[in-house]
Design an enzyme around this catalytic site. Sequence first.
Site, mmCIF file in Angstrom:
data_model
loop_
_atom_site.group_PDB
_atom_site.id
_atom_site.type_symbol
_atom_site.label_atom_id
_atom_site.label_comp_id
_atom_site.label_asym_id
_atom_site.label_seq_id
_atom_site.Cartn_x
_atom_site.Cartn_y
_atom_site.Cartn_z
ATOM 1 N N GLY A 22 46.751 43.522 -32.207
ATOM 2 C CA GLY A 22 46.211 44.314 -33.305
ATOM 3 C C GLY A 22 45.628 43.438 -34.397
ATOM 4 O O GLY A 22 46.008 42.278 -34.557
ATOM 5 N N GLY A 24 43.743 43.877 -38.575
ATOM 6 C CA GLY A 24 43.330 44.745 -39.670
ATOM 7 C C GLY A 24 42.876 43.913 -40.844
ATOM 8 O O GLY A 24 42.625 42.703 -40.722
ATOM 9 N N ALA A 25 42.803 44.563 -41.995
ATOM 10 C CA ALA A 25 42.288 43.883 -43.181
ATOM 11 C C ALA A 25 43.188 42.733 -43.606
ATOM 12 O O ALA A 25 42.714 41.703 -44.103
ATOM 13 C CB ALA A 25 42.150 44.884 -44.323
ATOM 14 N N MET A 26 44.506 42.892 -43.421
ATOM 15 C CA MET A 26 45.443 41.863 -43.879
ATOM 16 C C MET A 26 45.594 40.702 -42.904
ATOM 17 O O MET A 26 45.948 39.601 -43.307
ATOM 18 C CB MET A 26 46.815 42.494 -44.128
ATOM 19 C CG MET A 26 46.902 43.311 -45.400
ATOM 20 S SD MET A 26 46.953 42.286 -46.886
ATOM 21 C CE MET A 26 48.640 41.697 -46.843
ATOM 22 N N GLY A 27 45.358 40.937 -41.617
ATOM 23 C CA GLY A 27 45.546 39.845 -40.682
ATOM 24 C C GLY A 27 45.643 40.309 -39.248
ATOM 25 O O GLY A 27 45.186 41.410 -38.902
ATOM 26 N N VAL A 29 48.045 40.575 -35.476
ATOM 27 C CA VAL A 29 49.400 40.715 -34.941
ATOM 28 C C VAL A 29 49.370 40.336 -33.466
ATOM 29 O O VAL A 29 48.500 40.784 -32.706
ATOM 30 C CB VAL A 29 49.925 42.155 -35.102
ATOM 31 C CG1 VAL A 29 51.349 42.264 -34.544
ATOM 32 C CG2 VAL A 29 49.899 42.571 -36.571
ATOM 33 N N LYS A 45 52.971 38.531 -37.174
ATOM 34 C CA LYS A 45 51.826 38.914 -38.000
ATOM 35 C C LYS A 45 51.397 37.736 -38.862
ATOM 36 O O LYS A 45 52.216 37.142 -39.563
ATOM 37 C CB LYS A 45 52.183 40.111 -38.891
ATOM 38 C CG LYS A 45 51.023 40.612 -39.750
ATOM 39 C CD LYS A 45 51.390 41.899 -40.486
ATOM 40 C CE LYS A 45 50.220 42.427 -41.302
ATOM 41 N NZ LYS A 45 50.543 43.718 -41.975
ATOM 42 N N ASP A 148 51.090 54.136 -48.927
ATOM 43 C CA ASP A 148 50.110 54.338 -47.853
ATOM 44 C C ASP A 148 50.727 55.129 -46.698
ATOM 45 O O ASP A 148 50.574 54.774 -45.526
ATOM 46 C CB ASP A 148 49.591 52.984 -47.356
ATOM 47 C CG ASP A 148 48.233 53.096 -46.663
ATOM 48 O OD1 ASP A 148 47.560 54.131 -46.844
ATOM 49 O OD2 ASP A 148 47.855 52.163 -45.949
#
Length: 511
Positions: A22, A24-27, A29, A45, A148
């Site tokens: 996976g 996303g915006a943060m990093g 996984v 992560k 969120d």
Amino acid sequence: MLTDPNTGRLLANRYQLVELIGKGAMGRVYQAKDMLLGGVIVAVKFLSQALLNKKMRERFEREATICALLGEKSNHIVRVRDYGVDENDIPFYVMEYLEGENLSAVIRPHPLPLPRFLNITRQICLGLQYAHKGIIIENHLSPIVHRDIKPSNILIIQDTSFGELVKILDFGIAKLLQEDSSQTHSFMGTMAYCSPEQMEGKELDNRSDIYSLGVVMFEMLTGEMPIVGETHSFGGWYKAHHFSPPRSFESVNPRLRLPKALENLVMSCLAKDPKARPQNVTEVRQTLESLEQRFGRGQQLGQRIGAALSKLPVVTDLQQKPSLSADEICWQASWPKDKPIAAIVFPHIITNGSEALATLWVMLNKQDIQNRQVSTRYNHFLFLMSPHPMMLWITALHNREHGARWLPCYLDLKTAIGQRMVRRLGETGCYRILFFALTEPEHCANVMTSTIAPIQRRRFIDWANTSQTLITTTQPELSKRILKQEFEKLKPKILMKLETIYTGDTTDISD
């Protein structure tokens, strides 16, 4: 499947990265193996290299800390096990590896039936309850607002002990409410699920998460959003959350029949004014639990079964009833006094006159037993000769509505009970599953029979004979751990097979 050049890399001389699962915006996984613990599967992560500034590092570390502390308190929040920085100065944290579906995927095909909705939402509330209570930071209790809550941040997994288990994910923008810290006045969150005060960047408390939960609950029950922006811009959603009243359930689906108390609960969570909402998530959970007692699937059937079983005598010595049939013997069984009242699975041989019955005893909550009255029964067996002869006896109960309930059981083939049980399975070609409710252990709640394929029966005898000739080892736990890892790899394949063959009726399958 996502690929990445880091595949195969050994991180911190401990975690071997297997594959990218996976981003996303943060990093990103990764699935990884914890080599220090014999290859246990974990998730790692990393913070995105594009976000390597002080502020984002602090937020990333805070997310790891929150999940680590909350995961110890609640089984409904993803657990973090380790935190570190790699050789390139990129922060990472290690968490439990979870296989399941996010709530968004679960409700996409169709809205949830009421019993499943109540079960899932109650578990979400339990996780939020611990977050809102807070964690100890610098000797002070700091409540946490998730900020969120949305379906894609709720994971539904099939757990061997709990059945359908809910996990809250992604505390990346969670806010610690500390007395000596000021709130950042900026918008963060997912616009469709944000409270009016969150859209304004105001100081938030637990009631903001309750608003988001209200949006999620409406979507779970109808498949649609209660509030829709004129446009998908910030301005469109700002106006909708502030001024558009939530749609009624009847306007979305005139045929939908819900308890009035549930409709009122969802609408109160969606109130524009935080003071008009439930003031804490415990209030929401208590209402859901009350509804679950009244409207849980199979309640009336369960009551009738309980009333009938209460008239049966409790049999304490099963060997004294040779005139009874095998099924009658099982139905009159009561939970052994030397076993804990807990969600466990164990093997047992019942002697019925001159006949020995191979049985698997299972304790679950009453609702789970009722949910699986109609299900596909499936069995599969794994054998490991070294370092210690051990068999993993896998039983799965599956139906479309409730998914799979796994009943794994280990047999040590260097013990007398292990030898006797595996030989009995090979000789008879079947076993009975005895179900007991956690709240009513004095009576057997259900009995099922599962048959074993002929080719597997022949393997049992070979495994038993081979195990007897091996020198005794002192590593049964290592064999269990290896078998468990193989079981986790097999689960997706078994589930795919069960989904393919499910007929909607009681079916018995052996691999």
